[in-house]
Write a protein that holds these residues in place. Structure first.
Motif, mmCIF file in Angstrom:
data_model
loop_
_atom_site.group_PDB
_atom_site.id
_atom_site.type_symbol
_atom_site.label_atom_id
_atom_site.label_comp_id
_atom_site.label_asym_id
_atom_site.label_seq_id
_atom_site.Cartn_x
_atom_site.Cartn_y
_atom_site.Cartn_z
ATOM 1 N N THR A 28 13.149 29.145 11.888
ATOM 2 C CA THR A 28 12.463 28.446 10.800
ATOM 3 C C THR A 28 11.671 27.256 11.321
ATOM 4 O O THR A 28 10.566 26.963 10.844
ATOM 5 N N LEU A 29 12.236 26.568 12.315
ATOM 6 C CA LEU A 29 11.573 25.386 12.861
ATOM 7 C C LEU A 29 10.236 25.728 13.509
ATOM 8 O O LEU A 29 9.281 24.941 13.428
ATOM 9 N N SER B 189 7.987 28.029 12.689
ATOM 10 C CA SER B 189 6.932 28.137 11.682
ATOM 11 C C SER B 189 6.712 26.802 10.974
ATOM 12 O O SER B 189 5.589 26.480 10.572
ATOM 13 N N THR B 190 7.777 25.998 10.866
ATOM 14 C CA THR B 190 7.640 24.672 10.254
ATOM 15 C C THR B 190 6.698 23.791 11.058
ATOM 16 O O THR B 190 5.792 23.155 10.511
ATOM 17 N N PHE C 280 3.154 22.437 9.985
ATOM 18 C CA PHE C 280 3.009 20.981 9.906
ATOM 19 C C PHE C 280 1.811 20.511 10.723
ATOM 20 O O PHE C 280 1.053 19.634 10.287
ATOM 21 N N LYS D 1 4.052 32.494 7.371
ATOM 22 C CA LYS D 1 5.001 31.428 7.027
ATOM 23 C C LYS D 1 4.409 30.061 7.346
ATOM 24 O O LYS D 1 4.593 29.098 6.594
ATOM 25 N N SER E 10 3.614 26.776 4.870
ATOM 26 C CA SER E 10 3.996 25.403 5.216
ATOM 27 C C SER E 10 2.782 24.482 5.195
ATOM 28 O O SER E 10 2.862 23.331 4.751
ATOM 29 N N SER F 31 2.169 20.964 3.167
ATOM 30 C CA SER F 31 2.172 19.745 3.979
ATOM 31 C C SER F 31 0.828 19.006 4.009
ATOM 32 O O SER F 31 0.795 17.804 4.273
ATOM 33 N N SER G 204 6.925 20.885 4.746
ATOM 34 C CA SER G 204 6.613 22.006 5.625
ATOM 35 C C SER G 204 7.844 22.870 5.867
ATOM 36 O O SER G 204 7.758 24.104 5.918
ATOM 37 N N LEU G 205 9.004 22.231 6.016
ATOM 38 C CA LEU G 205 10.247 22.980 6.197
ATOM 39 C C LEU G 205 10.561 23.803 4.957
ATOM 40 O O LEU G 205 10.956 24.978 5.061
ATOM 41 N N ALA H 148 8.357 26.834 4.975
ATOM 42 C CA ALA H 148 8.777 27.857 5.930
ATOM 43 C C ALA H 148 9.956 28.657 5.392
ATOM 44 O O ALA H 148 10.017 29.889 5.549
ATOM 45 N N ALA I 144 15.720 18.929 8.506
ATOM 46 C CA ALA I 144 14.761 18.058 7.818
ATOM 47 C C ALA I 144 14.975 16.601 8.197
ATOM 48 O O ALA I 144 14.010 15.866 8.459
#
Length: 292
Positions: free
Chosen positions: A94-95, A97-98, A102, A160, A164, A168, A225-226, A229, A269
């Motif tokens: 997940t991070l 794509s976050t 972002f 994804k 985000s 964002s 953004s998280l 995602a 987060a």
């Protein structure tokens, strides 16, 4: 030391209250199912035993804090990082794509803000549409983005990340516009007195003045953004990621896994917001700002 206590004591007090309310809620919400189990088994437990049973169900309606903590610890530290059950692995998916979303959102937000500040037409025409775009629920947009991009062969990380980006870019745009417009009229007049060009005024006055606003808005943007995602993983049938953990938990009624994944998302987060804050302090100090 006094400053440290003034920060820790209020936070600890609120956290303790949340835990107490959580336990009370867990007992209240799990009690009906526990009574049904006791009636089926013709068991008549004491009050203490009944409360203990409501806080130890395998698939509770509301997991108790200690159940979530145990599950979080197990899936974070006691399983292989490459395992599909690992919260570290799913958080990393997940991070990725976050962070991409972002980065896109921050760059897009800054570009739009610069255009709005310097071009009156964009301020009057584009800004209302940007604000209106945020009134559309992300749960309605995410499937559309996934389907449209999949139809042209774009799948995986990019859809994804774009979701985000959608969430964002808005706080960055608003914060940067506010920051670029924050210099006082007296300072702008002083730049004119020095015969500074428009771009010299931009780089030497407007940009330094906008830095605190930018990083404040980036804290909001990275958290949004998280969320984007995670939401982006839901309609894709993703097999990895925090969103995938939430889906799997919902399919199999594993409420403890669901709450554990939510805690993992909250931790990610908090770390991202903290990193943005640290980066902001470093940039401000490098530009000659006073340490807080």
């Amino acid at each position: 030391m006094d400053s440290f206590r003034s920060k820790i004591v209020p936070v600890s007090t609120i956290l303790a209250l949340i835990v107490v309310v959580w336990y009370v809620g867990a007992v209240a919400m799990n009690a009906p199912f526990q009574r049904e189990l006791d009636q089926r088994g013709k068991v008549n437990p004491t009050t203490t035993e009944f409360i203990a049973e409501t806080l130890s169900q395998k698939k509770p309606t509301l997991p108790a804090p200690h159940q979530v903590a145990a599950n979080f610890f197990k899936n974070t530290f006691q399983v292989k990082v490459t395992s599909a059950r690992s919260l570290v692995y799913n958080s990393w998916v997940t991070l990725s794509s976050t962070m991409l979303g972002f980065a896109f959102g921050t760059a897009l937000g800054i570009l739009i803000a610069v255009g709005i500040v310097h071009v009156t037409t964009l301020d009057r025409s584009l800004m209302p549409w940007i604000i209106a775009s945020q009134t559309i629920p992300i749960l309605a947009i995410a499937p559309m983005v996934i389907v449209v991009l999949a139809s042209i062969g774009i799948t995986g990380l990019i859809p994804k990340a774009l979701i985000s980006t959608y969430l964002s870019f808005f706080p960055v745009t608003v914060g940067m516009v506010k920051g670029l417009r924050s210099p006082e009229t007296m300072h702008l007049d002083l730049m004119h007195t020095y015969n500074a060009s428009r771009w010299q005024t931009f780089w030497k006055l407007r940009v330094p003045a906008s830095v605190p606003y930018l990083f404040a808005s980036m804290k909001v943007a990275v958290a949004a953004s998280l969320v984007g995602a995670i939401v982006g993983e839901l309609p894709t049938g993703a097999v990895a990621g925090i969103g995938a953990k939430l889906l799997a938990g919902a399919y199999y009624s594993q409420t403890i896994d669901i709450w554990s994944a939510l805690v993992a998302g909250s931790v990610v987060a908090a770390l991202l917001v903290a990193l943005v804050g640290i980066a902001g302090r470093i940039v401000e100090r490098a530009m000659g700002g006073r340490p807080a």
